[in-house]
Design an enzyme around this catalytic site. Structure first.
Site, PDB file in Angstrom:
ATOM      1  N   GLU A 196      -2.808  45.101  20.379  1.00  0.00           N
ATOM      2  CA  GLU A 196      -2.225  43.907  20.991  1.00  0.00           C
ATOM      3  C   GLU A 196      -0.920  43.487  20.317  1.00  0.00           C
ATOM      4  O   GLU A 196      -0.110  42.803  20.929  1.00  0.00           O
ATOM      5  CB  GLU A 196      -3.225  42.757  20.966  1.00  0.00           C
ATOM      6  CG  GLU A 196      -4.401  43.015  21.880  1.00  0.00           C
ATOM      7  CD  GLU A 196      -5.336  41.836  21.993  1.00  0.00           C
ATOM      8  OE1 GLU A 196      -5.030  40.733  21.495  1.00  0.00           O
ATOM      9  OE2 GLU A 196      -6.409  42.023  22.609  1.00  0.00           O
ATOM     10  N   TYR A 239     -12.525  32.078  12.102  1.00  0.00           N
ATOM     11  CA  TYR A 239     -13.833  31.499  12.408  1.00  0.00           C
ATOM     12  C   TYR A 239     -13.791  30.002  12.122  1.00  0.00           C
ATOM     13  O   TYR A 239     -14.348  29.204  12.875  1.00  0.00           O
ATOM     14  CB  TYR A 239     -14.930  32.164  11.565  1.00  0.00           C
ATOM     15  CG  TYR A 239     -15.096  33.637  11.849  1.00  0.00           C
ATOM     16  CD1 TYR A 239     -15.696  34.081  13.023  1.00  0.00           C
ATOM     17  CD2 TYR A 239     -14.660  34.590  10.940  1.00  0.00           C
ATOM     18  CE1 TYR A 239     -15.842  35.441  13.280  1.00  0.00           C
ATOM     19  CE2 TYR A 239     -14.813  35.946  11.185  1.00  0.00           C
ATOM     20  CZ  TYR A 239     -15.400  36.366  12.360  1.00  0.00           C
ATOM     21  OH  TYR A 239     -15.547  37.703  12.613  1.00  0.00           O
ATOM     22  N   CYS A 252     -13.608  38.555  21.473  1.00  0.00           N
ATOM     23  CA  CYS A 252     -14.138  38.173  20.166  1.00  0.00           C
ATOM     24  C   CYS A 252     -13.391  38.861  19.026  1.00  0.00           C
ATOM     25  O   CYS A 252     -13.403  38.365  17.897  1.00  0.00           O
ATOM     26  CB  CYS A 252     -15.634  38.465  20.077  1.00  0.00           C
ATOM     27  SG  CYS A 252     -16.121  40.118  20.568  1.00  0.00           S
ATOM     28  N   HIS A 253     -12.695  39.960  19.329  1.00  0.00           N
ATOM     29  CA  HIS A 253     -11.922  40.641  18.281  1.00  0.00           C
ATOM     30  C   HIS A 253     -10.758  39.782  17.784  1.00  0.00           C
ATOM     31  O   HIS A 253     -10.222  40.040  16.718  1.00  0.00           O
ATOM     32  CB  HIS A 253     -11.418  42.003  18.773  1.00  0.00           C
ATOM     33  CG  HIS A 253     -10.484  41.938  19.931  1.00  0.00           C
ATOM     34  ND1 HIS A 253     -10.930  41.820  21.229  1.00  0.00           N
ATOM     35  CD2 HIS A 253      -9.132  41.972  19.985  1.00  0.00           C
ATOM     36  CE1 HIS A 253      -9.887  41.793  22.045  1.00  0.00           C
ATOM     37  NE2 HIS A 253      -8.781  41.871  21.309  1.00  0.00           N
ATOM     38  N   ASN A 258     -21.605  38.015  21.669  1.00  0.00           N
ATOM     39  CA  ASN A 258     -20.783  38.015  22.880  1.00  0.00           C
ATOM     40  C   ASN A 258     -21.200  39.188  23.773  1.00  0.00           C
ATOM     41  O   ASN A 258     -21.039  40.342  23.387  1.00  0.00           O
ATOM     42  CB  ASN A 258     -19.309  38.138  22.481  1.00  0.00           C
ATOM     43  CG  ASN A 258     -18.365  38.208  23.655  1.00  0.00           C
ATOM     44  OD1 ASN A 258     -18.749  38.026  24.804  1.00  0.00           O
ATOM     45  ND2 ASN A 258     -17.109  38.491  23.365  1.00  0.00           N
TER      46      ASN A 258
END
Length: 154
Positions: free
Chosen positions: A125, A68, A97-98, A89
């Site tokens: 991911e 952040y 946003c993750h 979002n």
């Protein structure tokens, strides 16, 4: 629209996406099975700070994260408003946003499933191999790849 993702489901406001819902679902399915790392759907960002944060989130590559604080520094703001914007979002997954995390851990996640779902998306991911589940298999013998796990629009 509700999309099945690794570890749960995400609600996406399709009004922000200039694409047919079947295309959104197809690309989400490809992401889930590991054959897609980015989305090529035209997304409309809101005006103002939320839109700027969404643009910054969209620039974070697959498999990577930013804090952040990193995003805040890039936008000349503080981390708390960035976190609040991430939580608003309207198109999670499509604008990832993750991939925005706390300096000392995964941070929050406003979607159903909370931080555990966020962690699962990040793990997905970062994995070298993606497992195909029954939810990813064709639902009809003729090879139709309609995903029973994707719910129809409300």
């Amino acid at each position: 629209m509700t999309l099945t993702v690794p570890g749960g489901e995400l609600v996406v406001d399709a009004a922000y996406v200039d694409a047919p819902t079947d295309e959104i679902r197809r690309q989400a399915r490809e992401y889930r099975t590991g054959s897609r790392e980015s989305f090529d759907l035209p997304v409309r960002y809101p005006d103002g700070f939320l839109g700027r944060v969404m643009g910054a989130m969209a620039a974070i590559p697959y498999g990577e994260t930013r804090t952040y604080g990193d995003v805040a520094a890039d936008l000349g703001n503080a981390p708390q408003p960035v976190g609040a914007a991430c939580g608003r979002n309207p198109v999670p997954l499509l604008v990832p946003c993750h991939r925005v995390v706390a300096a000392d851990g995964v941070g929050g996640f406003s979607a159903a499933g909370g931080p555990a779902l966020k962690r699962r998306l990040l793990d997905h991911e970062r994995s070298e191999s993606v497992q195909t589940t029954l939810a990813d298999a064709p639902t009809r013998a003729d090879g139709d790849d309609t995903d029973a796990g994707d719910r129809p629009d409300p």
